[in-house]
Design a protein around this motif. Structure first.
Motif, PDB file in Angstrom:
ATOM      1  N   ARG A  85      21.739 -22.551  40.717  1.00 34.61           N
ATOM      2  CA  ARG A  85      20.899 -21.094  40.308  1.00 34.61           C
ATOM      3  C   ARG A  85      22.146 -20.339  39.364  1.00 34.61           C
ATOM      4  NH1 ARG A  85      19.379 -21.497  45.819  1.00 34.61           N
ATOM      5  NH2 ARG A  85      17.021 -21.344  46.061  1.00 34.61           N
TER       6      ARG A  85
ATOM      7  N   TYR B 236      23.495 -16.579  38.247  1.00 41.25           N
ATOM      8  CA  TYR B 236      23.243 -15.084  38.340  1.00 41.25           C
ATOM      9  C   TYR B 236      24.219 -14.221  37.423  1.00 41.25           C
ATOM     10  CZ  TYR B 236      21.250 -16.352  42.994  1.00 41.25           C
ATOM     11  OH  TYR B 236      20.487 -16.788  44.006  1.00 41.25           O
TER      12      TYR B 236
ATOM     13  N   ASP C  30      23.291  -8.953  39.631  1.00 42.89           N
ATOM     14  CA  ASP C  30      22.725  -8.956  40.841  1.00 42.89           C
ATOM     15  C   ASP C  30      21.585  -9.832  40.595  1.00 42.89           C
ATOM     16  OD1 ASP C  30      24.609  -7.627  42.226  1.00 42.89           O
ATOM     17  OD2 ASP C  30      23.466  -5.787  41.942  1.00 42.89           O
ATOM     18  N   ASP C  31      20.966 -10.106  39.606  1.00 41.46           N
ATOM     19  CA  ASP C  31      19.745 -10.790  39.081  1.00 41.46           C
ATOM     20  C   ASP C  31      20.041 -12.360  39.091  1.00 41.46           C
ATOM     21  OD1 ASP C  31      18.530  -8.094  39.333  1.00 41.46           O
ATOM     22  OD2 ASP C  31      19.163  -7.873  37.198  1.00 41.46           O
ATOM     23  N   GLU C  32      18.927 -13.102  39.569  1.00 39.01           N
ATOM     24  CA  GLU C  32      19.006 -14.347  39.305  1.00 39.01           C
ATOM     25  C   GLU C  32      18.245 -14.678  38.036  1.00 39.01           C
ATOM     26  OE1 GLU C  32      17.231 -18.794  41.045  1.00 39.01           O
ATOM     27  OE2 GLU C  32      17.036 -16.929  42.185  1.00 39.01           O
ATOM     28  N   VAL C  33      18.665 -15.412  37.098  1.00 39.08           N
ATOM     29  CA  VAL C  33      18.269 -15.512  35.574  1.00 39.08           C
ATOM     30  C   VAL C  33      17.927 -16.967  35.502  1.00 39.08           C
ATOM     31  CG1 VAL C  33      19.559 -13.412  35.041  1.00 39.08           C
ATOM     32  CG2 VAL C  33      20.603 -15.644  34.713  1.00 39.08           C
TER      33      VAL C  33
ATOM     34  N   LEU D 232      14.998 -17.476  33.416  1.00 40.04           N
ATOM     35  CA  LEU D 232      14.614 -16.346  32.268  1.00 40.04           C
ATOM     36  C   LEU D 232      14.868 -16.981  30.878  1.00 40.04           C
ATOM     37  CD1 LEU D 232      16.070 -12.901  33.562  1.00 40.04           C
ATOM     38  CD2 LEU D 232      13.622 -13.847  33.580  1.00 40.04           C
TER      39      LEU D 232
ATOM     40  N   ASP E 138      16.094 -12.672  27.418  1.00 42.11           N
ATOM     41  CA  ASP E 138      16.170 -11.512  28.650  1.00 42.11           C
ATOM     42  C   ASP E 138      17.307 -11.650  29.545  1.00 42.11           C
ATOM     43  OD1 ASP E 138      13.530 -10.956  27.552  1.00 42.11           O
ATOM     44  OD2 ASP E 138      12.618 -12.743  28.680  1.00 42.11           O
ATOM     45  N   ARG E 139      18.537 -12.304  29.099  1.00 37.66           N
ATOM     46  CA  ARG E 139      19.309 -12.436  30.072  1.00 37.66           C
ATOM     47  C   ARG E 139      20.612 -11.419  29.700  1.00 37.66           C
ATOM     48  NH1 ARG E 139      20.681 -18.613  32.064  1.00 37.66           N
ATOM     49  NH2 ARG E 139      18.273 -19.068  32.246  1.00 37.66           N
TER      50      ARG E 139
ATOM     51  N   ASP F  29      25.614  -7.739  28.047  1.00 36.24           N
ATOM     52  CA  ASP F  29      26.546  -7.482  29.404  1.00 36.24           C
ATOM     53  C   ASP F  29      27.453  -8.610  29.252  1.00 36.24           C
ATOM     54  OD1 ASP F  29      24.786  -5.672  30.542  1.00 36.24           O
ATOM     55  OD2 ASP F  29      23.317  -7.014  30.833  1.00 36.24           O
TER      56      ASP F  29
END
Length: 397
Positions: free
Chosen positions: A59, A61, A64-67, A70, A74-75, A153
């Protein structure tokens, strides 16, 4: 800005494992460089962060979001590639603003962001120029500005300086460090150039054959490498290595013994095969080595090849009565040779007999089977309870 976390990332292409169970966390605002030889998996690992490659397992991240699933857009990331890929029919302003126009920002916001990015990368007065009117460094700045205007980010930079000449690469390294200081954005940087990794990064992640070997500040990787691969890859020229065996009084190679208490080598016992490592700057001529706090006994050698480098001279030494090996073989990895670094004022000639000592405080021991580091620095007492190199009379007085 955001932190990035990879959990057990694996990427397979058929039977080939490009990335093998990589887990790491990059802090908000940190500059981390993925470094390693070609094919080690560093670009593939970055591409899983960008969303250009979907991992076979694991995974991703951002914040705090799992991407993991995505799309790249959108990342909240922006990439700068080795191939600058500017549109040749667009001027600098249009190249920088292209992504914003696709997202239908209004003209006022586009102008504000482009002018701000141009100011950061020092492209003022060049916004109406065409790409073929720019130098290589200026084109690279345009590509960086194109990423800045997105207010990402995370910045992802995949060997962005590889196509520049050596002098310009050094200049752009300082520019990227200044840019990171000003923006404070999280940066993941990919390179095979360890000079870039050592000089620019808060931490470096050393990869080999898809696996993460070590992630630590640059000087930690240099002074306390986690294993043989890191020790040999980080540092130019490479660390010297010698096959050795742990004996009751120390570490024994074919040509010399380094005294230590074998009981202070965790995970190893007398008779175990180990690999001794020492960097060229920690090999010294025995004459004039009084400043070395923890020298070994003198080791006989013969100079083979001298390489003047301006601020230092690399001296290839042959130990004992051995012959120089073929130049196709790395002398720094041969057990009967040592590579030494001396000052330009040192008077040496080829085929000269010399005696050298090693700085025991910077001698490393590695497990010969696993390659894992056992000891960094040998400055303890030997098994007789006295400092190596002193006689029993001296110890008792």
């Amino acid at each position: 800005m955001a932190r990035v976390r990879l959990e057990n990332i694996t990427k397979r292409y058929g039977d080939v494992v490009a990335v093998d169970d990589v887990s790491l966390e990059i802090e908000d605002g940190e500059f981390v460089t993925f470094v390693g030889p070609s094919g080690c998996g560093k670009s593939t690992t970055m591409e899983t962060v960008a969303g250009l490659t979907r991992p076979s397992e694991g995974r991703v991240y951002i914040g705090d979001d799992e991407v993991t699933d995505l799309a790249p857009k959108d990342r909240g990331v922006a990439m700068v590639f080795q191939n600058i890929a500017l549109f040749p029919h667009m001027d600098v302003f249009e190249n920088i603003s292209f992504g914003l126009r696709l997202r239908t920002y209004d003209d006022e916001e586009i102008n504000r962001r482009v002018e701000g990015a141009a100011d950061i990368v020092q492209l003022e007065g060049m916004l109406d120029r065409m790409p073929d009117e720019l130098s290589g460094g200026q084109r690279q700045r345009v590509a960086i500005a194109r990423a800045i205007v997105r207010n990402p980010d995370v910045f992802l930079m995949d060997e962005p300086l590889a196509n520049l000449d050596a002098k310009l690469r050094v200049h752009m390294r300082t520019e990227l460090q200044r840019l990171h200081r000003e923006l404070g954005t999280t940066v993941i940087y990919v390179t095979h150039d360890q000079a870039e990794a050592m000089t620019m990064s808060d931490r470096i992640a050393v990869l080999d054959e898809g696996g993460l070997q070590q992630i630590a500040p640059p000087l930690t990787c240099y002074n306390e490498p986690a294993n043989l691969f890191v020790a040999g890859f980080i540092g130019s020229p490479s660390m010297n290595f010698a096959d050795a065996k742990l004996v009751a009084g120390g570490v024994e190679t074919d040509h010399f013994v380094v005294e230590l208490d074998h009981r202070n080598v965790p995970g190893a016992s007398v008779g175990d095969a180990v690999t001794l490592g020492v960097r060229p700057e920690d090999v010294h001529l025995a004459t004039g080595a009084e400043s070395i706090a923890h020298p070994t006994d003198a080791i006989g050698a013969r100079t083979d090849v001298l390489e003047p480098m301006g601020d230092e001279i690399f001296v290839y030494l042959v130990l004992g009565d051995g012959d120089a090996r073929s130049m196709e073989e790395d002398p720094a990895t041969a057990s009967d040779q040592l590579l030494m670094s001396v000052t330009p004022e040192t008077e040496l000639r080829e085929e000269q007999s010399v005696e050298v000592v090693l700085d025991r405080s910077n001698v490393h021991l590695f497990d010969a089977t696993t390659g894992e580091a056992l000891v960094h620095g040998i400055t303890d007492l030997d098994s007789s309870g006295r400092e190596p190199g002193t006689t029993s009379t001296e110890a008792d007085s």
